[in-house]
Design a protein around this motif. Structure first.
Motif, PDB file in Angstrom:
ATOM      1  N   PRO A 146      -3.086   3.457   7.368  1.00 40.68           N
ATOM      2  CA  PRO A 146      -1.937   2.596   7.664  1.00 40.68           C
ATOM      3  C   PRO A 146      -0.840   3.451   8.408  1.00 40.68           C
ATOM      4  CG  PRO A 146      -1.223   1.641   5.878  1.00 40.68           C
ATOM      5  CD  PRO A 146      -2.249   2.624   5.890  1.00 40.68           C
ATOM      6  N   ARG A 147      -0.677   2.895  10.424  1.00 43.29           N
ATOM      7  CA  ARG A 147      -0.795   3.761  10.906  1.00 43.29           C
ATOM      8  C   ARG A 147      -0.917   5.066  12.083  1.00 43.29           C
ATOM      9  NH1 ARG A 147       5.962   4.473  10.894  1.00 43.29           N
ATOM     10  NH2 ARG A 147       6.802   2.290  12.394  1.00 43.29           N
ATOM     11  N   ARG A 172      -0.083  -0.758  -4.517  1.00 45.72           N
ATOM     12  CA  ARG A 172       0.912  -0.953  -5.506  1.00 45.72           C
ATOM     13  C   ARG A 172       1.556  -2.054  -5.463  1.00 45.72           C
ATOM     14  NH1 ARG A 172      -0.647   3.439  -5.975  1.00 45.72           N
ATOM     15  NH2 ARG A 172       0.020   5.482  -5.310  1.00 45.72           N
ATOM     16  N   VAL A 173       2.244  -2.523  -6.434  1.00 43.30           N
ATOM     17  CA  VAL A 173       2.904  -4.101  -6.958  1.00 43.30           C
ATOM     18  C   VAL A 173       4.806  -3.748  -6.699  1.00 43.30           C
ATOM     19  CG1 VAL A 173       4.051  -5.061  -8.824  1.00 43.30           C
ATOM     20  CG2 VAL A 173       1.787  -4.786  -8.522  1.00 43.30           C
ATOM     21  N   ALA A 174       5.466  -4.257  -5.818  1.00 44.08           N
ATOM     22  CA  ALA A 174       6.677  -3.533  -5.335  1.00 44.08           C
ATOM     23  C   ALA A 174       7.028  -5.094  -5.846  1.00 44.08           C
ATOM     24  CB  ALA A 174       6.844  -3.622  -3.902  1.00 44.08           C
ATOM     25  N   ILE A 175       8.696  -4.596  -6.398  1.00 47.32           N
ATOM     26  CA  ILE A 175       9.909  -5.805  -7.642  1.00 47.32           C
ATOM     27  C   ILE A 175      11.456  -5.125  -6.490  1.00 47.32           C
ATOM     28  CG2 ILE A 175      10.198  -6.168  -9.450  1.00 47.32           C
ATOM     29  CD1 ILE A 175       8.032  -5.241 -10.961  1.00 47.32           C
ATOM     30  N   ILE A 176      11.211  -6.475  -6.246  1.00 49.51           N
ATOM     31  CA  ILE A 176      12.957  -6.873  -5.862  1.00 49.51           C
ATOM     32  C   ILE A 176      13.189  -6.670  -7.047  1.00 49.51           C
ATOM     33  CG2 ILE A 176      14.510  -8.048  -4.132  1.00 49.51           C
ATOM     34  CD1 ILE A 176      11.158  -8.850  -2.897  1.00 49.51           C
ATOM     35  N   ALA A 177      14.466  -6.175  -7.614  1.00 48.65           N
ATOM     36  CA  ALA A 177      15.259  -6.573  -8.602  1.00 48.65           C
ATOM     37  C   ALA A 177      16.647  -6.460  -7.850  1.00 48.65           C
ATOM     38  CB  ALA A 177      15.296  -4.705  -9.699  1.00 48.65           C
ATOM     39  N   ASP A 208       0.952  -1.241  -0.546  1.00 43.20           N
ATOM     40  CA  ASP A 208      -0.200   0.449   0.380  1.00 43.20           C
ATOM     41  C   ASP A 208       1.191   0.869   0.010  1.00 43.20           C
ATOM     42  OD1 ASP A 208      -1.485   2.201   0.701  1.00 43.20           O
ATOM     43  OD2 ASP A 208      -3.123   0.899   1.849  1.00 43.20           O
ATOM     44  N   ALA A 209       0.513   2.260  -0.854  1.00 41.07           N
ATOM     45  CA  ALA A 209       1.595   3.956  -0.749  1.00 41.07           C
ATOM     46  C   ALA A 209       1.566   4.062   0.169  1.00 41.07           C
ATOM     47  CB  ALA A 209       1.179   4.151  -2.576  1.00 41.07           C
ATOM     48  N   ARG A 210       0.936   4.201   1.159  1.00 34.78           N
ATOM     49  CA  ARG A 210       0.820   4.649   2.721  1.00 34.78           C
ATOM     50  C   ARG A 210       1.680   4.468   3.558  1.00 34.78           C
ATOM     51  NH1 ARG A 210      -5.664   4.599   3.134  1.00 34.78           N
ATOM     52  NH2 ARG A 210      -4.987   2.814   2.988  1.00 34.78           N
ATOM     53  N   SER A 260      -8.239  -4.086   0.829  1.00 35.21           N
ATOM     54  CA  SER A 260      -7.625  -3.910   2.379  1.00 35.21           C
ATOM     55  C   SER A 260      -7.214  -2.900   1.682  1.00 35.21           C
ATOM     56  CB  SER A 260      -6.559  -4.754   3.140  1.00 35.21           C
ATOM     57  OG  SER A 260      -5.572  -5.049   1.790  1.00 35.21           O
ATOM     58  N   PHE A 261      -6.540  -2.561   0.756  1.00 37.91           N
ATOM     59  CA  PHE A 261      -6.600  -1.032   0.050  1.00 37.91           C
ATOM     60  C   PHE A 261      -7.518   0.025   0.142  1.00 37.91           C
ATOM     61  CE2 PHE A 261      -3.538  -5.073  -1.542  1.00 37.91           C
ATOM     62  CZ  PHE A 261      -2.782  -4.182  -1.501  1.00 37.91           C
TER      63      PHE A 261
END
Ligand SMILES: Cc1cc2nc3c(=O)[nH]c(=O)nc-3n(C[C@H](O)[C@H](O)[C@H](O)COP(=O)(O)O)c2cc1C
Length: 289
Positions: free
Chosen positions: A202-203, A236-241, A80-82, A196-197
């Motif tokens: 959050p926080r 958001r989709v997060a990508i581990i490079a 989540d962007a937040r 949930s988005f």
């Protein structure tokens, strides 16, 4: 459309995937650590969602799919962007993004380390690299002329993407859409998880309440990403490079082993000189555990 060259599969990928499948495949949990804007470590659990470009099959997902022509060695998780980790990877990325940028769209590129503990095979996997964040609304289309961050994300992630062997790449690459891939990753989640988005921020302290007008509330479900304005703003989709990968094998207590693979700089390591090159060679060292 992508212009990626044929690059080879990372030498650690097959073993990693074998261990992953034995542990639960796309529902594997792992810990991911980022670095905050003030230099502090921050770790939390996340759920693995497959390798970028190879959407896991899900019989509930009826959306049109991208042609099956790409694959990569980049694990994906959703977020989540937040959430703090998104700001962390913006703030510590080359572009030093601020909080507002981290909440508004694609970007990031800060350092990250993921740790998987596969109990069944007794192997700890660590992956260190950069984390790129993708938002459905700016990752492609007319807006990207204005959004240099989205262009950077696409170009950095493309370097890790290769043409899947046996696919009809030349005929079908023009049909491959980044946005469609993101929409499908969202669609692969359960309706409750998609909802949930639309949670309140959050926080944020409960005393500050929530934005009811925008539709924020706990316990909601959500449908398609294209029809869910609030969820789309936050999803958001997060990508581990990955740049360094390490496997610590503990199945034989008398003979534990440790292997470390590092992307060679001359082969396009993001820290190296030839930044625009596709990712190629990994070097491997066997070390004392
Ligand atoms: C088993 C498990 C899986 C989780 N999976 C994710 C996930 O895939 N993505 C995510 O953003 N948070 C996930 N969370 C929640 C995070 O651990 C964390 O509470 C949240 O992302 C906020 O962290 P942050 O503010 O440090 O970014 C998961 C938590 C647990 C316990």
């Amino acid at each position: 459309m992508l212009h990626c060259t044929q690059i080879s599969v990372a030498p650690w990928k097959k073993t990693f995937e074998d261990h992953l499948i034995k542990t639960g495949g796309t529902s594997a949990e792992f810990t991911i650590a980022s670095v905050t804007a003030s230099g502090l470590p921050s770790a939390r659990m996340c759920m693995y969602r497959g390798f970028w470009g190879t959407l896991p099959k899900n019989k509930h997902n009826q959306l049109p799919k991208n042609p099956d022509i790409y694959e990569s060695d980049c694990p994906v998780f959703v977020t989540d962007a937040r959430m703090s980790k998104v700001y962390d990877v913006f703030a510590t990325g080359k572009a030093k993004g601020d909080l507002a940028q981290s909440r508004s769209g694609s970007g990031g590129g800060g350092p990250i380390e993921a740790v998987f503990w596969f109990k069944d095979t007794k192997v700890q996997w660590r992956m260190r690299g950069k984390c790129w964040i993708m938002a459905a609304d700016d990752i492609e289309g007319e807006d990207d002329r204005q959004n240099s961050e989205a262009i950077t994300v696409r170009s950095e992630v493309s370097r890790f993407m290769r043409i899947r062997e046996g696919s009809h790449y030349t005929e079908r690459n023009k049909d491959w859409s980044w946005r469609q891939e993101i929409e499908n990753i969202f669609e692969n989640l359960s309706p409750m998880m998609r909802g949930s988005f639309k949670n309140p921020p959050p926080r944020q302290p409960l005393l500050q309440g929530k934005d009811e007008q925008s539709g924020e509330a706990l316990g909601q479900t959500a449908g398609h990403l294209s029809e869910e304005n609030l969820a789309r703003k936050n999803f958001r989709v997060a990508i581990i490079a990955p740049e360094q990968v390490e496997a610590l094998h503990l199945s034989d207590a008398a003979k534990p082993t440790r292997q470390i693979w590092t992307l060679a700089e001359e082969a396009g390591n993001p820290g190296g000189d030839q930044q625009r090159k596709s990712i190629g060679k990994w070097t491997k060292v066997d070390t004392w555990p």
